[in-house]
Design a protein around this motif. Structure first.
Motif, PDB file in Angstrom:
ATOM      1  N   ALA A  77      45.076  13.958 -64.682  1.00 45.29           N
ATOM      2  CA  ALA A  77      44.443  13.663 -65.970  1.00 45.29           C
ATOM      3  C   ALA A  77      44.741  12.228 -66.390  1.00 45.29           C
ATOM      4  N   GLY A  78      43.798  11.604 -67.080  1.00 41.38           N
ATOM      5  CA  GLY A  78      44.004  10.231 -67.536  1.00 41.38           C
ATOM      6  C   GLY A  78      45.107  10.146 -68.577  1.00 41.38           C
ATOM      7  N   ASN A  79      45.097  11.045 -69.543  1.00 43.95           N
ATOM      8  CA  ASN A  79      46.124  11.098 -70.589  1.00 43.95           C
ATOM      9  C   ASN A  79      46.883  12.407 -70.415  1.00 43.95           C
ATOM     10  N   THR A  80      47.856  12.387 -69.534  1.00 42.34           N
ATOM     11  CA  THR A  80      48.530  13.607 -69.101  1.00 42.34           C
ATOM     12  C   THR A  80      49.140  14.390 -70.256  1.00 42.34           C
ATOM     13  N   VAL A  81      49.864  13.706 -71.135  1.00 46.94           N
ATOM     14  CA  VAL A  81      50.566  14.396 -72.220  1.00 46.94           C
ATOM     15  C   VAL A  81      49.580  15.095 -73.147  1.00 46.94           C
ATOM     16  N   ALA A  82      48.532  14.389 -73.537  1.00 47.74           N
ATOM     17  CA  ALA A  82      47.550  14.960 -74.461  1.00 47.74           C
ATOM     18  C   ALA A  82      46.800  16.127 -73.828  1.00 47.74           C
TER      19      ALA A  82
END
Length: 277
Positions: A23-28
């Motif tokens: 994912a590009g924004n792993t945490v979100a």
């Protein structure tokens, strides 16, 4: 879980791990998947017919996937829908185990988000400290265990206690486990903390000591236990003055009682046995 469900769980877990990793924004993305999977479970809990349909092995995998898409396609983000449909395509032993699988996937998503954020150890410690807090707050624990209270009421109560005091991942994990009890709040939170430790590659040693352990003592104990059990250990400790001295260590089902109270109890037992001869 039965064999079929374990295989299904393993397959979808691999899918989840890969999706979050790429994912590009792993945490979100991880936080969103975890949160939305729990919302899906809430709806499945409320609608038995739906819960049965999405895990009905008499239907083709494509049919189960279609049901999941029809019901949740406009309610959750695409990454969450991808995990849900991947789960629906698998053959689970029972609808109950399908639901349990989604709960496990939701937890893992949040844990992976915490890991990416560099907060996994903090989340583990906060969950365990919360279980210790509840063990000491009997009235609060009774309220959280009240079978007449709704999951939303229990979550609201716990949220009022922990809001702003723990990471968002700890809060999300704690609130979902309180709303879906397996045993009791104290043990459920402690088991959740142990699961986080497992993700960090560590086994858990639950330690009760008469006085608080220093960091030096914790590190020394961890090293000693690692030599005994052959793997890294996470120390989950709490203070119990009634032990009088020393400590009690529990690793899995094994208990090592080196407390003063334990020694006195064994001495009394030996003396009673001698007197009976």
């Amino acid at each position: 879980m039965k064999a079929a469900s374990r295989e299904a769980q393993s397959h979808v877990t691999d899918t989840l791990d890969e999706l979050i990793r790429n994912a590009g924004n792993t945490v979100a993305v991880a936080a969103q998947i975890g949160t939305e999977l729990f919302l899906i479970v809430d709806q499945l809990d409320a609608e038995r017919a739906l819960r049965v349909a999405v895990a009905d092995t008499s239907l083709e995998a494509s049919q189960r996937e279609g049901i999941a898409r029809d019901v949740f396609g406009n309610k959750v983000a695409q990454p969450t829908l991808d995990i849900l449909t991947a789960a629906a395509q698998q053959e689970w032993s029972t609808p109950r185990e399908f639901r349990a699988g989604l709960v496990n996937l939701g937890r893992r998503a949040l844990e992976l988000g915490a890991k990416e954020q560099g907060q996994l150890e903090q989340v583990e410690n906060e969950l365990y400290e919360l279980s210790v807090l509840l063990e000491g707050e009997k009235e609060l624990t009774q309220l959280l265990s009240d079978r007449t209270a709704t999951p939303a009421q229990k979550r609201g109560l716990l949220a009022s206690v922990i809001y702003g005091k723990v990471t968002m991942f700890t809060e999300a994990l704690a609130l979902q486990v309180i709303g879906r009890p397996v045993h009791n709040p104290v043990d459920d939170l402690a088991e959740l903390a142990a699961g986080v430790a497992e993700l960090r590659g560590k086994a858990v040693a639950r330690v009760k000591s008469a006085e608080a352990l220093s960091e030096t003592q914790r590190d020394a104990l961890a090293r000693k236990l690692e030599q005994i059990y052959g793997r890294e250990m996470a120390i989950h400790s709490e203070v119990d003055p009634s032990l009088l001295g020393g400590m009690v260590v529990r690793v899995g089902d094994e208990v090592i009682d080196g407390s003063t109270r334990g020694k006195l109890d064994r001495l009394r037992t030996d003396m009673a046995a001698q007197a009976a001869k």
